[in-house]
Design an enzyme around this catalytic site. Structure first.
Site, PDB file in Angstrom:
ATOM      1  CG  ASP A   1      -7.215  -6.058  13.793  1.00 37.57           C
ATOM      2  OD1 ASP A   1      -8.072  -5.172  13.685  1.00 37.57           O
ATOM      3  OD2 ASP A   1      -7.023  -6.705  14.845  1.00 37.57           O
TER       4      ASP A   1
ATOM      5  CG  ASP B   1     -11.623  -7.313  16.086  1.00 42.54           C
ATOM      6  OD1 ASP B   1     -10.471  -7.790  16.196  1.00 42.54           O
ATOM      7  OD2 ASP B   1     -12.014  -6.353  16.756  1.00 42.54           O
TER       8      ASP B   1
ATOM      9  CG  ASP C   1       0.856  -4.826  21.356  1.00 42.76           C
ATOM     10  OD1 ASP C   1       0.838  -5.763  20.541  1.00 42.76           O
ATOM     11  OD2 ASP C   1      -0.178  -4.375  21.903  1.00 42.76           O
TER      12      ASP C   1
END
Ligand code: ATP
Ligand code: MG
Length: 426
Positions: free
Chosen positions: A32, A30, A122
């Site tokens: 983002d 997907d 992250d």
């Protein structure tokens, strides 16, 4: 999407796994989007959108059947984030952010600049920003170099970042397995010591992560890494207790459960988390059943109680929705039912909605070395047999069933007791 936000006067980028996977030549799951627009402003641009989330307020923008996650640039809430190569600085914010006493981030809705948004992500390879203004990738943390090196590197101090959000421990393992990346030494070192922090994550969030860990086609490798970093035993304490070091049955059984899930996903076949959950907990259920059997409890009841005990403990860690836990328990219960095939039972079982899963499960058990008197092979033959062959297979069961044997024995012993016919003895 990016154009609409740009036209409305906002910065907008594709970020995260989408950019990373395209650069690696993989198909992204997907996309983002990160933007300078606030959730309310995003809603103003896209009519078909909804603000969701409490921990992170993000906006789901609907495009037909697709949903794109759009999040506003955010700043890190912990004030000790490392400054990477002196390139970026950050200030402390105390607006709508909360941290628990253990240093865990509870709420994180402090809006910031793009540079700050980079620092709260992250791994370096997840912090690449693609823009359609000049079709460039912005890289503040040497993420492109890490893509080339195939290396997962935490932004900032890894230990601190795992403590802020222990789910990052799972993300490190999941991405290393999925991307076939190594983990940078400073990112790897605190993994084991931080594994136990996962007990503080709400069970519902851990269940979402469980799905991402094992249903991406790389479940087997993920399982290996979870064991390597002592994380598996935190997620599945009952299974680990039932699993002693030289237990080849459990090792083989779990390995083939993960392999078969991966194979089904890679072949585009349907999968259900109920099957894998039933398999992961099976070693514990089997042990518990053996303990209960010593108390002379009938097997069907022992199976139900063992399943209940193991599930109750597991739910403290993962909240397994009932739509998965019910079929999971049916798969366990069917293991006993598959042994009882006399009369019309086999035919009825074949039509049971859990037959297929239970049969596949039975094959896994046998392949791992459980001695079940050829039960799997019998069911394999029975399913494709014509009515005559089925009758022959049932005959075979009838002959070998303990009841049939004891009946024969009774008949024999009765014969022995018959007083010999004086006429015949003559
Ligand atoms: P996947 O291929 O599974 O979609 P992903 O990296 O895109 O991997 P997402 O959960 O979709 O993972 O998250 C999108 C991005 O949001 C990540 O790439 C990362 O930049 C950031 N992110 C997600 N979860 C965290 C977290 N726990 N801590 C910090 N950053 C995170
Ligand atoms: Mg993603």
């Amino acid at each position: 999407m990016l154009y609409s936000l740009n036209e409305a006067g906002f910065e907008a980028f594709i970020v995260g796994g989408g950019v990373r996977d395209v650069l690696l030549g993989m198909e992204p799951k997907d996309f983002d989007v990160a933007t300078s627009a606030t959730p309310e402003e995003i809603r103003g641009v896209f009519r078909n959108s909804r603000i969701i989330g409490r921990r992170f307020r993000i906006v789901h923008v609907h495009f037909g059947r697709e949903i794109i996650e759009v999040s506003t640039f955010r700043a890190q809430t912990a004030d000790k984030i490392e400054i990477i190569e002196g390139k970026l600085t950050r200030q402390d914010h105390h607006i709508d952010a909360a941290q628990s006493s253990a240093g865990m981030i509870l709420r994180d809705n402090v809006y910031g600049t793009m540079e700050e948004d980079v620092l709260r992500r992250d791994f370096t390879v997840n912090a690449l920003y693609y823009t359609v203004r000049n079709f460039e990738v912005y890289d503040f943390v040497d993420g492109l170099a890490d893509i080339d090196r195939k290396c997962l590197r935490m932004i900032g101090d890894a230990g601190q970042r795992y403590r802020e959000d222990p789910v990052r421990v799972l993300r490190a393992i999941r991405l290393a397995a999925k991307l076939d990346f190594s983990i940078a030494p400073e990112t790897e070192l605190p993994l084991k010591p931080c594994a136990h922090l996962l007990t503080s994550i709400p069970p519902a969030r851990l269940f979402d992560e469980f799905l991402k860990l094992f249903f991406n086609g790389h479940g087997y490798r993920t399982w290996e890494l979870l064991n390597e970093y002592d994380v598996f035993r935190v997620l599945f304490p009952c299974t680990s207790e039932a699993f002693t070091g030289d237990d080849t049955y459990t090792r083989k059984f779990l390995a083939s459960a993960f392999h078969s899930t991966d194979n089904r996903i890679n072949e585009g076949l349907s999968i259900t988390p109920a099957f894998l959950l039933a398999a992961i907990m099976w070693p514990a259920v089997r042990n518990e059943m053996q303990i209960l059997a010593r108390t002379d409890m009938p097997a069907p009841q022992a199976m139900i109680e063992a399943g209940q005990n193991v599930l109750t403990r597991q739910l403290e860690m993962l909240s397994i929705p009932r739509r998965f836990s019910i079929p999971m328990r049916e798969i366990w219960d069917m293991q006993l039912k598959l042994q009882k095939r006399q009369g019309r039972r086999a035919e009825t079982l074949l039509g049971h909605k859990r037959f297929r899963a239970a049969y596949d499960f039975l094959l896994l058990r046998e392949a791992a070395g459980e001695e079940l008197d050829g039960l799997g092979k019998w069911w394999t033959e029975y399913q494709t047999a014509n009515p005559d062959q089925q009758a022959a297979l049932l005959d075979e069961v009838e002959k070998r069933s303990p009841r049939a044997k004891s009946r024969r024995r009774r008949v024999k012993s009765r014969r022995k007791n018959v007083t010999p016919n004086p006429a015949s003895s003559e």
